[in-house]
Every structure is written in C-alpha cells, then in structure tokens.
Scaffold this motif. Structure first.
Motif, mmCIF file in Angstrom:
data_model
loop_
_atom_site.group_PDB
_atom_site.id
_atom_site.type_symbol
_atom_site.label_atom_id
_atom_site.label_comp_id
_atom_site.label_asym_id
_atom_site.label_seq_id
_atom_site.Cartn_x
_atom_site.Cartn_y
_atom_site.Cartn_z
ATOM 1 N N ASN A 414 0.826 -1.218 0.000
ATOM 2 C CA ASN A 414 0.000 0.000 0.000
ATOM 3 C C ASN A 414 0.852 1.256 0.000
ATOM 4 N N SER A 415 1.988 1.217 0.676
ATOM 5 C CA SER A 415 2.886 2.366 0.681
ATOM 6 C C SER A 415 3.427 2.626 -0.720
ATOM 7 N N ILE A 416 3.762 1.572 -1.423
ATOM 8 C CA ILE A 416 4.225 1.720 -2.802
ATOM 9 C C ILE A 416 3.140 2.354 -3.655
ATOM 10 N N ASN A 417 1.911 1.907 -3.478
ATOM 11 C CA ASN A 417 0.800 2.506 -4.230
ATOM 12 C C ASN A 417 0.681 3.998 -3.950
ATOM 13 N N THR A 418 0.807 4.373 -2.676
ATOM 14 C CA THR A 418 0.650 5.778 -2.302
ATOM 15 C C THR A 418 1.733 6.646 -2.922
ATOM 16 N N ILE A 419 2.990 6.263 -2.745
ATOM 17 C CA ILE A 419 4.095 7.050 -3.291
ATOM 18 C C ILE A 419 4.025 7.079 -4.811
ATOM 19 N N SER A 420 3.603 5.973 -5.394
ATOM 20 C CA SER A 420 3.640 5.841 -6.851
ATOM 21 C C SER A 420 2.534 6.599 -7.564
ATOM 22 N N THR A 421 1.546 7.080 -6.828
ATOM 23 C CA THR A 421 0.400 7.731 -7.492
ATOM 24 C C THR A 421 0.119 9.125 -6.940
ATOM 25 N N THR A 422 1.073 9.690 -6.199
ATOM 26 C CA THR A 422 0.881 11.031 -5.654
ATOM 27 C C THR A 422 2.063 11.921 -6.006
ATOM 28 N N SER A 423 1.864 13.215 -5.835
ATOM 29 C CA SER A 423 2.921 14.221 -6.028
ATOM 30 C C SER A 423 3.563 14.157 -7.400
ATOM 31 N N GLY A 424 2.744 13.918 -8.416
ATOM 32 C CA GLY A 424 3.261 13.921 -9.770
ATOM 33 C C GLY A 424 3.765 12.596 -10.266
ATOM 34 N N ASN A 425 3.820 11.581 -9.394
ATOM 35 C CA ASN A 425 4.222 10.254 -9.844
ATOM 36 C C ASN A 425 3.056 9.578 -10.560
ATOM 37 N N SER A 426 3.389 8.683 -11.465
ATOM 38 C CA SER A 426 2.338 8.035 -12.249
ATOM 39 C C SER A 426 2.649 6.557 -12.401
ATOM 40 N N ALA A 427 1.789 5.726 -11.829
ATOM 41 C CA ALA A 427 1.980 4.282 -11.914
ATOM 42 C C ALA A 427 0.618 3.608 -11.900
ATOM 43 N N THR A 428 0.583 2.400 -12.416
ATOM 44 C CA THR A 428 -0.622 1.592 -12.327
ATOM 45 C C THR A 428 -0.649 0.961 -10.945
ATOM 46 N N PRO A 429 -1.541 1.376 -10.058
ATOM 47 C CA PRO A 429 -1.501 0.860 -8.687
ATOM 48 C C PRO A 429 -1.843 -0.620 -8.626
ATOM 49 N N LEU A 430 -1.303 -1.272 -7.637
ATOM 50 C CA LEU A 430 -1.653 -2.666 -7.389
ATOM 51 C C LEU A 430 -3.106 -2.740 -6.934
ATOM 52 N N ALA A 431 -3.878 -3.586 -7.582
ATOM 53 C CA ALA A 431 -5.282 -3.736 -7.213
ATOM 54 C C ALA A 431 -5.395 -4.398 -5.852
ATOM 55 N N THR A 432 -6.447 -4.079 -5.153
ATOM 56 C CA THR A 432 -6.679 -4.677 -3.838
ATOM 57 C C THR A 432 -6.694 -6.192 -3.927
ATOM 58 N N ALA A 433 -7.313 -6.722 -4.966
ATOM 59 C CA ALA A 433 -7.366 -8.175 -5.125
ATOM 60 C C ALA A 433 -5.973 -8.762 -5.311
ATOM 61 N N THR A 434 -5.106 -8.040 -6.029
ATOM 62 C CA THR A 434 -3.736 -8.501 -6.228
ATOM 63 C C THR A 434 -2.978 -8.514 -4.909
ATOM 64 N N ILE A 435 -3.138 -7.457 -4.134
ATOM 65 C CA ILE A 435 -2.479 -7.388 -2.824
ATOM 66 C C ILE A 435 -2.949 -8.534 -1.946
ATOM 67 N N THR A 436 -4.242 -8.753 -1.898
ATOM 68 C CA THR A 436 -4.800 -9.820 -1.065
ATOM 69 C C THR A 436 -4.267 -11.187 -1.489
ATOM 70 N N ALA A 437 -4.223 -11.427 -2.797
ATOM 71 C CA ALA A 437 -3.753 -12.714 -3.299
ATOM 72 C C ALA A 437 -2.261 -12.905 -3.044
ATOM 73 N N PHE A 438 -1.479 -11.832 -3.220
ATOM 74 C CA PHE A 438 -0.037 -11.932 -2.981
ATOM 75 C C PHE A 438 0.246 -12.221 -1.502
ATOM 76 N N VAL A 439 -0.440 -11.540 -0.618
ATOM 77 C CA VAL A 439 -0.262 -11.775 0.811
ATOM 78 C C VAL A 439 -0.640 -13.218 1.156
ATOM 79 N N ALA A 440 -1.705 -13.708 0.565
ATOM 80 C CA ALA A 440 -2.127 -15.090 0.811
ATOM 81 C C ALA A 440 -1.063 -16.075 0.327
ATOM 82 N N ASN A 441 -0.444 -15.764 -0.818
ATOM 83 C CA ASN A 441 0.610 -16.619 -1.348
ATOM 84 C C ASN A 441 1.793 -16.686 -0.405
ATOM 85 N N ARG A 442 2.226 -15.538 0.095
ATOM 86 C CA ARG A 442 3.358 -15.520 1.025
ATOM 87 C C ARG A 442 2.979 -16.124 2.373
#
Length: 532
Positions: A414-442
């Motif tokens: 979530n921190s990566i999403n925040t930094i990556s999409t604020t203050s002029g930065n532009s990134a495709t944020p990680l979807a909530t479903a992706t975060i949930t699935a990745f955490v489940a995998n780990r």
C-alpha cells in the motif's frame, strides 16, 4: 572534532551539495546556522532537511552492501575512511549541532514542542550512528562545537542514554501547548503532537528489538511494557516517520537517487541479485522498484534476456559504455518511472508479475522523466509490523506473528501505491485483489515453514519492503543473518560489521589519532554491541 571549526561556516546548502556528491537534493537559501537569535521556526526544518541529506551516503553504502544497488568497490566489501566521511561530518557539524541549539533555545523559551521534536530527532540520529559505526562521540558531542576532541563512547552505553532521552522527549511533548506555527516549520509531521508521540514510542520499540540478542530480558520487558500500556505506535502508513521529496530540479529537492540516475551518466547499477530475487519469486514490487531502459540485454553477466540488466555483487568487470542500457531505479522510492513494458521470459507460473496491461516501451531516462518526488522511509508502519512479528516469534511478546507478517506485507504494498500515485508520480496501482492474493501466497509459504523458516520469511519480507532504507536492512542482516545473500564474486575483504570512520575524525581527534589505523581496521570485523 577539531576539523569542525574549519567548516562550521558552511551554509546548509553547501553541506548538502557536498553530502550529495555534487548532486544536491534540496536548496535552502537562508543560513540559520549562526543566527544572532536562533529562530526555531527556521532551524527545526533545517535540521530535518540536513538530517535527510546527511544520511544519503550511508544509506547508499548500506543499500549496496545489502545487494539492492551496486558499485564495484562497496559490493566487494571494500571501504575506506572517505566513503562515509561526508555523512559523519555533516551529521556532527550540521544536524546534531543545530538540534542542540533547538533544544537549548527551546528550553530557554519553554517551547517544549520544539524541544521534544529535537530530542526525538537526536535520539533517532544517534541510534542510527551507533548501529552503523558502533562506538561514537555522544556526551561531548552534545555540548556543541566547544569540545574539539570528543571522547568515543561505547554503543551500549549510548543506547542506554537514548532510552532516557526518549522518555525525556515524550515528557516534554506533554508540557504546555504543542503548537508549531507555521506548521511548515515541521516538514515531517506538520506539528502533529500525536504523530511525534507515536514516533518516539516506535523508536523505543525498534531499539528494544535491536538489542534482543544481547539483552533479551530488557528487550522483552520494554516491548511488553509498550504493548500492555497501549502506548501509541505507528500503526498506519499515513503515520510513517519519513521524508518526502519534492518535484523541482531548480531548486533541487528531488530524491537523490532520481537526481543521480535520471541523467546520461549514472552512479549505480541495480543489483542483479535483488532484481532476480524479485523476478524469480514473482514479486509485483519489481515493476515499481526497477525501470528497464531496454527490453532485452544478454551480454555477459545478465543472462535473463528481459532487460533487467544490472551487476552481481562483487563483479569486478570494468564498466562499458552502458548507461543507456542498464536498468535503473523506478517510481518507488525514487520518484522515477513505473515500468509498464512487456517482460520477456514470463511463464504460466507468473501470477503477480504479468504482462496484462503492459503497453509501454522501455526508454532511456532523462531528468524530465518521473517527478523525483520519492521518499526516504526512516521508520514505517510496515517495519513496525515486521518488528512486532519478530518479537512475537523470538521473545514471546504478545501479538499474532502470522497476522503481523501479513499486515507488514500489506503495508509495504500500500505504501508503494501511495508514493507511486501522488505528487506527480504516475503508476498503475496494485489492485486490492492482487495485494490480497499476494499476501495469501506468502502466508502459505509462512505456514509451511518451521520456526526458523517463519523468522526467515518475516525478515526476508521486511528486507524487500525496506528497499530505500539500506541502513535498517544492514542492521537486520547483521543481527539475524537474514535474508540469505549470495557471496560476492570477487570480494576484497570480509563483510563489514561496521562502517568505516571518517578519516578526518580519526586523524584530528587526539583521543583516537595515535591508533587511527588499528581502529579503522577493527571496524571491518568488530560487531556492534547488539550483534551476537
């Protein structure tokens, strides 16, 4: 510190220019260092800016030692007395001296809000200096520039004093009104008392965990006391103790990695070891951490053929003219570009690193690419979760280690999403479903591990989340031996257990100058007191 008197007249801007190896990251026009009457509203933010700039070189060096960045000599475990001299000199001559002025003048004016913040910053800086160098000047150095030859004190005795200092700071915060005005006088927390109280308690938590191997009873008691008292800690990403950079090239206030890497010449390679760790473990942070300037490069030491062109740790091969080819820093933490280009060599086993929506093409970066509005993450919510998980696993403190492990990964993403999409930065944020699935995998990997494997999973995920703060990764590695890192290809020395001292300090301080060579040599092989 006899040398201090010869450079004390330098302005804040001048020191930052030096600390940034000619790549300054913040311009300050006023020089508050020798005011007739110290102005707290000017001096406090100056300490926060110069703290961040002064830690640049040590953060760079430890990021290389921890195989996240690469330069030839450091990655081969070589260091000398000039490598971290700028950090050492600037911390003492600029930051800590100005902090003492804030404490002294704030106490005289009974501005306990300024005093509390200054003491908390002082405790943080000295704790980092002990962690990196071991024995350092403390009591004498706290008296300002009047003592030219400060005595070096043991790291363990300084830690004891820092716990006391933290208690003082927290008590000071509750004296009178906490009313920093204008709020911009506090760059980090905008005068938020609750935020500084959380920072102070969280720093105590970090230091207690740091000593758990050598003082387990004190560590457990200290952590348990914080938890049982429900002491406010950093519990959300918005509460992180961090420094956020700006977007302007002139005046220069971009992230230092952006300033050095988003130009024709570059200071670093990306660590091939780190990129391959993320790639082979299907970690979606790869696209945020690393930006490829080409889609396919297979010469010599880069066998992947997918553009993740860096250097393996300890590679002594001469550098060709490859600045336009090698991978570079991405949108996190440097405020660079997000890599949205297709990746070769992906297979059906790749669930989180995919080419879905990857429609861009690699490009050679310039200083007009990305915003530079990155972050220096000093102490974060993700770190706190991993610290509490480690303590629960090793000390038996309260808390569900598995849940804390999950929360730490989630906070990182979530921190990566925040930094990556604020203050002029532009990134495709990680979807909530992706975060949930990745955490489940780990989490599945965590569940399948034995006790030692669970601790390894916690520290390894913390290591990945710490990208941008090599200092804390270096601390964890020396304490735990985790994560497992490949040996350098052609090492020049053993892995350094402490950083080298400033050669100027050793040559001018009468307390150590007669044994400077022995002291410097010992830094390589002498553990810091908490490293058992």
């Amino acid at each position: 510190m006899r040398f201090i008197t010869t450079i004390r007249s330098l302005s804040l801007l001048g020191l930052l220019l030096v600390a940034g190896s000619c790549k300054d990251f913040v311009d300050i026009n006023a020089d508050p260092n020798n005011p007739t009457t110290p102005v707290l509203e000017l001096l406090l933010p100056a300490t926060q800016v110069s703290m961040t700039g002064s830690l640049r070189d040590v953060n760079q060096g430890t990021s290389i030692l921890m195989q996240q960045l690469y330069t030839s000599n450091t990655s081969r475990n070589f260091q000398d007395g000039t490598d971290y001299q700028q950090s050492w000199n600037a911390l003492y001559t600029q930051v800590l001296n100005d902090i003492e002025i804030v404490i002294r003048e704030g106490t005289r004016q009974q501005r306990w809000d300024y005093v509390a913040i200054a003491k908390l910053q002082k405790a943080y800086i000295y704790s980092i200096m002990v962690d990196l160098w071991g024995d350092i000047p403390y009591t004498d150095a706290s008296q300002g520039l009047s003592i030219s030859d400060p005595v070096f004190e043991s790291g363990s005795s300084i830690y004891d004093k820092l716990f006391t200092l933290l208690d003082e700071a927290l008590a000071d915060a509750n004296k009178g009104n906490f009313a920093i005005q204008p709020t911009t006088a506090d760059i980090i927390y905008k005068g938020d008392k609750a935020a500084w109280l959380r920072m102070g308690n969280t720093l105590k938590l970090k230091l207690f965990n740091q000593i758990r191997l050598v003082q387990p009873d004190k560590a457990k008691a200290g952590i348990s006391a914080l938890l049982s008292a429900n002491a406010p800690l950093i519990t959300t990403n918005a509460q992180d103790f961090s420094f956020r950079f700006g977007t302007t090239e002139t005046p220069a206030n971009r992230h230092p990695w952006h300033r050095t890497e988003y130009q024709a010449s570059k200071s670093y390679y990306m660590s091939q070891n780190f990129m391959e760790r993320l790639f082979t473990t299907d970690d979606p942070r790869l696209r945020f951490y690393v930006y490829r300037q080409t889609s396919n490069y297979t010469v010599g030491f880069t066998p992947t053929g997918n553009g993740y062109f860096g250097r393996y740790t300890g590679d002594a091969t001469a550098s060709p003219n490859d600045n336009a080819l090698k991978a570079t820093v991405g949108v996190y933490p440097a405020g660079g570009l997000y890599d949205n280009s297709p990746i070769n060599n992906l297979t059906a086993s790749n669930v989180f690193i995919t080419n879905t929506g990857a429609t861009s093409a690699p490009k050679v970066v310039t200083n007009t690419d990305g915003s530079g509005a990155g972050v220096f993450p000093f102490i974060t919510n993700a770190m706190v979760k991993f610290i509490l998980a480690e303590a629960a696993l090793t000390l038996g403190t309260t808390g569900d280690a598995k849940q804390l492990f999950q929360d730490g990964i989630t906070a990182s993403l979530n921190s990566i999403n925040t930094i990556s999409t604020t203050s002029g930065n532009s990134a495709t944020p990680l979807a909530t479903a992706t975060i949930t699935a990745f955490v489940a995998n780990r989490t599945a990997q965590y569940d399948a591990a034995d006790a030692a494997g669970k601790l390894s999973a916690v520290i390894t995920q913390k290591y990945i989340a710490l990208y941008g703060n090599g200092m804390e990764a270096y601390n964890d590695y020396r304490r735990t031996g985790l994560p497992v890192l490949p040996a350098p290809i052609a090492p020049l020395n053993t892995f350094p257990l402490r950083l080298s001292y400033s050669v100027t300090e050793l040559s001018t301080n009468a307390n150590v100058s007669d044994k400077a060579d022995q002291i410097q040599t010992a830094q390589q092989i002498t553990p810091v007191f908490w490293d058992k």
